[in-house]
Design a protein around this motif. Structure first.
Motif, PDB file in Angstrom:
ATOM      1  N   HIS A  81       0.821  -1.211   0.000  1.00  0.00           N
ATOM      2  CA  HIS A  81       0.000   0.000   0.000  1.00  0.00           C
ATOM      3  C   HIS A  81       0.845   1.247   0.000  1.00  0.00           C
ATOM      4  CE1 HIS A  81      -3.584  -2.355   0.558  1.00  0.00           C
ATOM      5  NE2 HIS A  81      -2.952  -3.038   1.485  1.00  0.00           N
ATOM      6  N   HIS A  82       0.401   2.228  -0.792  1.00  0.00           N
ATOM      7  CA  HIS A  82       1.112   3.498  -0.878  1.00  0.00           C
ATOM      8  C   HIS A  82       0.124   4.577  -0.473  1.00  0.00           C
ATOM      9  CE1 HIS A  82       3.356   6.843  -2.474  1.00  0.00           C
ATOM     10  NE2 HIS A  82       2.320   7.175  -3.192  1.00  0.00           N
ATOM     11  N   HIS A  83       0.446   5.377   0.540  1.00  0.00           N
ATOM     12  CA  HIS A  83      -0.454   6.418   1.018  1.00  0.00           C
ATOM     13  C   HIS A  83       0.082   7.786   0.632  1.00  0.00           C
ATOM     14  CE1 HIS A  83      -2.746   3.561   3.400  1.00  0.00           C
ATOM     15  NE2 HIS A  83      -1.591   3.022   3.749  1.00  0.00           N
ATOM     16  N   HIS A  84      -0.788   8.619   0.069  1.00  0.00           N
ATOM     17  CA  HIS A  84      -0.387  10.002  -0.208  1.00  0.00           C
ATOM     18  C   HIS A  84      -0.390  10.771   1.110  1.00  0.00           C
ATOM     19  CE1 HIS A  84      -0.619  10.167  -4.677  1.00  0.00           C
ATOM     20  NE2 HIS A  84      -1.165   8.989  -4.426  1.00  0.00           N
ATOM     21  N   ASP A 131      16.612   3.324 -18.694  1.00  0.00           N
ATOM     22  CA  ASP A 131      16.217   3.591 -17.314  1.00  0.00           C
ATOM     23  C   ASP A 131      14.909   2.856 -17.045  1.00  0.00           C
ATOM     24  OD1 ASP A 131      15.402   4.679 -14.884  1.00  0.00           O
ATOM     25  OD2 ASP A 131      16.133   6.694 -15.374  1.00  0.00           O
ATOM     26  N   LEU A 132      14.913   1.966 -16.051  1.00  0.00           N
ATOM     27  CA  LEU A 132      13.693   1.195 -15.756  1.00  0.00           C
ATOM     28  C   LEU A 132      12.536   2.098 -15.344  1.00  0.00           C
ATOM     29  CD1 LEU A 132      14.895  -2.018 -13.846  1.00  0.00           C
ATOM     30  CD2 LEU A 132      14.574  -1.663 -16.280  1.00  0.00           C
ATOM     31  N   SER A 133      12.846   3.290 -14.832  1.00  0.00           N
ATOM     32  CA  SER A 133      11.758   4.199 -14.449  1.00  0.00           C
ATOM     33  C   SER A 133      11.198   4.945 -15.664  1.00  0.00           C
ATOM     34  CB  SER A 133      12.239   5.200 -13.388  1.00  0.00           C
ATOM     35  OG  SER A 133      13.266   6.016 -13.911  1.00  0.00           O
ATOM     36  N   LYS A 134      11.804   4.711 -16.860  1.00  0.00           N
ATOM     37  CA  LYS A 134      11.279   5.271 -18.117  1.00  0.00           C
ATOM     38  C   LYS A 134      11.065   4.106 -19.076  1.00  0.00           C
ATOM     39  CE  LYS A 134      13.692   9.590 -17.368  1.00  0.00           C
ATOM     40  NZ  LYS A 134      14.939  10.314 -17.606  1.00  0.00           N
ATOM     41  N   GLU A 191      15.380   7.083  -4.137  1.00  0.00           N
ATOM     42  CA  GLU A 191      14.190   6.952  -4.988  1.00  0.00           C
ATOM     43  C   GLU A 191      13.026   6.319  -4.236  1.00  0.00           C
ATOM     44  OE1 GLU A 191      15.702   6.062  -9.446  1.00  0.00           O
ATOM     45  OE2 GLU A 191      16.213   4.545  -7.959  1.00  0.00           O
ATOM     46  N   PRO A 192      11.791   6.648  -4.647  1.00  0.00           N
ATOM     47  CA  PRO A 192      10.643   5.916  -4.097  1.00  0.00           C
ATOM     48  C   PRO A 192      10.817   4.444  -4.447  1.00  0.00           C
ATOM     49  CG  PRO A 192       9.904   7.795  -5.405  1.00  0.00           C
ATOM     50  CD  PRO A 192      11.383   7.665  -5.617  1.00  0.00           C
ATOM     51  N   ILE A 193      10.606   3.581  -3.483  1.00  0.00           N
ATOM     52  CA  ILE A 193      10.975   2.179  -3.628  1.00  0.00           C
ATOM     53  C   ILE A 193      10.254   1.481  -4.775  1.00  0.00           C
ATOM     54  CG2 ILE A 193       9.309   1.161  -2.017  1.00  0.00           C
ATOM     55  CD1 ILE A 193      11.678  -0.442  -0.889  1.00  0.00           C
ATOM     56  N   LYS A 194       9.004   1.907  -5.062  1.00  0.00           N
ATOM     57  CA  LYS A 194       8.274   1.154  -6.085  1.00  0.00           C
ATOM     58  C   LYS A 194       8.573   1.600  -7.518  1.00  0.00           C
ATOM     59  CE  LYS A 194       3.860   3.650  -5.722  1.00  0.00           C
ATOM     60  NZ  LYS A 194       3.662   4.051  -7.095  1.00  0.00           N
ATOM     61  N   TRP A 231       9.324  -2.042  -8.494  1.00  0.00           N
ATOM     62  CA  TRP A 231       8.034  -2.607  -8.900  1.00  0.00           C
ATOM     63  C   TRP A 231       7.656  -2.184 -10.311  1.00  0.00           C
ATOM     64  CZ3 TRP A 231       5.024  -6.459  -8.571  1.00  0.00           C
ATOM     65  CH2 TRP A 231       3.711  -6.394  -9.050  1.00  0.00           C
ATOM     66  N   GLU A 232       7.392  -0.891 -10.508  1.00  0.00           N
ATOM     67  CA  GLU A 232       6.901  -0.446 -11.820  1.00  0.00           C
ATOM     68  C   GLU A 232       7.920  -0.734 -12.916  1.00  0.00           C
ATOM     69  OE1 GLU A 232       6.067   3.610 -10.940  1.00  0.00           O
ATOM     70  OE2 GLU A 232       4.230   3.148  -9.829  1.00  0.00           O
ATOM     71  N   GLY A 233       9.212  -0.473 -12.629  1.00  0.00           N
ATOM     72  CA  GLY A 233      10.260  -0.721 -13.622  1.00  0.00           C
ATOM     73  C   GLY A 233      10.387  -2.194 -13.960  1.00  0.00           C
ATOM     74  N   LYS A 234      10.293  -3.050 -12.931  1.00  0.00           N
ATOM     75  CA  LYS A 234      10.431  -4.499 -13.153  1.00  0.00           C
ATOM     76  C   LYS A 234       9.223  -5.054 -13.916  1.00  0.00           C
ATOM     77  CE  LYS A 234      14.367  -4.766 -11.036  1.00  0.00           C
ATOM     78  NZ  LYS A 234      14.805  -5.717 -10.053  1.00  0.00           N
TER      79      LYS A 234
END
Length: 398
Positions: free
Chosen positions: A16-19, A134-137, A161-164, A168-171
């Motif tokens: 879970h990610h909370h703003h 870049d996995l974040s792109k 960096e934010p961990i996800k 996560w998103e890059g992977k």
């Protein structure tokens, strides 16, 4: 032409990610591996751009499709050599040993490296090809996979960096690209016991990624690691030699550290062993050590006492910001980021007999922590003695 990904590629949520409270609304995003993929949104177009659609309420990934779910040969008539490997995370502690081992064994190695002010010239000097992405792109990923047979994924996000973003998103983007482009083997490095600690973000993400990879249908090997011996040099050995403070905890946690050179060697043995396809392996060193035992070993080998500052684990549990403040290395299984795990008598180790049998490896060939640190201290103390001898000679005036 758009490539079709299999509609089974999908995830179920847990992280879970909370703003923060200042945002217009507080939203929770589930990080997960049981996903619904719609055939309506393109993932990879012929222009090799990649699009991931996200909804922060459901973190939906949608990708496109027209064609077979089988491996796609993007360049008909150009066979991909089994020796062509892409190493992701190639500048890291483990990644550089994977690159060296691969080159020593005759593989054609391509390294995916983020664009940086100081280029990773040492990889080129060794004989690897370096490509910028870049996995974040995600749009930068597809071009790096052309002509690649196997991906070895040692990457993890930078501490700031934010961990996800990467982990996560890059992977997810990398695995989806690999599937779409017909990559024939994917090696993923995870963390031992990651399935047992959903309260630790990185461990939860690693477990979700394991499941996402499993469901992708890609031929793969997942290797869970306990901790790297290399990380102990900067954390304990160097500060003791320089008579600086060594930070430790009073945790009873034990970690079976392994030399990254051994990890790299076993990885390539596993890669060539067809019996290991789609298997989960855990690599652990010969013995599990507490922080206090590692410090005592370093003191004995260095021939001097350490200036130890012990931080109670109870403090770590209440303020994870200490992990950044004290800058413990990420390489030792990111010890302080795992502060919740450290409060219990956890052992980061696993029996290796079956794994050695499966890989045809002799346990005697695996470096022990005593041997690893002894070699380090012997070399470094000899160098220090030589430097002192040289400096004494230059002080003599005739």
């Amino acid at each position: 032409m758009a490539l079709r990904l299999p509609t089974q590629l999908a995830t179920r949520g847990t992280f879970h990610h909370h703003h923060n409270n200042n945002s217009k609304s507080t939203m929770t995003a589930a990080l997960s591996w049981r996903r619904t993929l719609s055939p309506d949104t393109p993932l990879i177009h012929s222009s090799t751009s990649l699009t991931i659609k996200k909804s922060y309420v459901q973190q939906m990934v949608t990708c496109s499709a027209s064609g077979s779910t089988q491996a796609v040969n993007l360049a008909p008539g150009t066979p991909v050599r089994p020796t062509s490997i892409l190493v992701v995370g190639s500048t890291g502690t483990l990644g550089r040993q994977i690159v060296r081992r691969a080159l020593d064994e005759g593989y054609d190695v391509r390294c995916l490296v983020r664009p940086r002010p100081a280029p990773a010239d040492f990889l080129r000097d060794w004989g690897a090809t370096v490509v910028n992405a870049d996995l974040s792109k995600p749009e930068t990923i597809p071009a790096t996979l052309v002509g690649i047979h196997t991906i070895i994924d040692c990457a993890t996000g930078r501490p700031e960096e934010p961990i996800k973003t990467v982990d996560w998103e890059g992977k997810v983007a990398l695995i989806q690209c690999a599937k779409a482009m017909g990559i024939q083997k994917y090696v993923f490095f995870s963390i031992h016991n990651c399935d047992k600690h959903p309260e630790v973000p990185l461990m939860e993400i690693k477990y979700c990624t394991e499941k996402f990879l499993q469901d992708s249908g890609l031929p793969h090997i997942t290797i869970r690691l306990c901790g790297f011996m290399q990380g102990l040099i900067g954390q304990y050995a160097v500060p003791i030699l320089e008579e600086k403070s060594v930070w430790g905890t009073d945790a009873p946690t034990r970690i079976a550290y392994m030399d990254t050179q051994d990890i790299a060697r076993l990885t390539f043995i596993a890669l060539r062993n067809e019996k290991v396809n789609r298997k989960l392996l855990t690599f652990a060193g010969p013995r599990a050590w507490t922080t206090q035992e590692v410090i005592a070993l370093c003191e004995r080998l260095a021939g001097q006492d350490a200036n130890v500052t012990t931080v109670p684990v109870t403090v770590l549990r209440f303020t994870r910001q200490l992990t950044r403040f004290f800058e413990w290395t990420n390489d030792v299984a990111d010890r302080l980021a795992f502060s919740e795990v450290l409060t219990s008598d956890t052992v980061f180790s696993a029996p290796m007999t079956e794994t050695y049998d499966l890989l045809g490896v002799d346990a005697k060939d695996i470096v022990s922590l005593e041997k690893y640190l002894q070699d380090y201290f012997t070399n470094i103390l000899k160098k220090l003695k030589d430097i002192k001898a040289q400096s004494k000679q230059t002080d003599i005036i005739f």
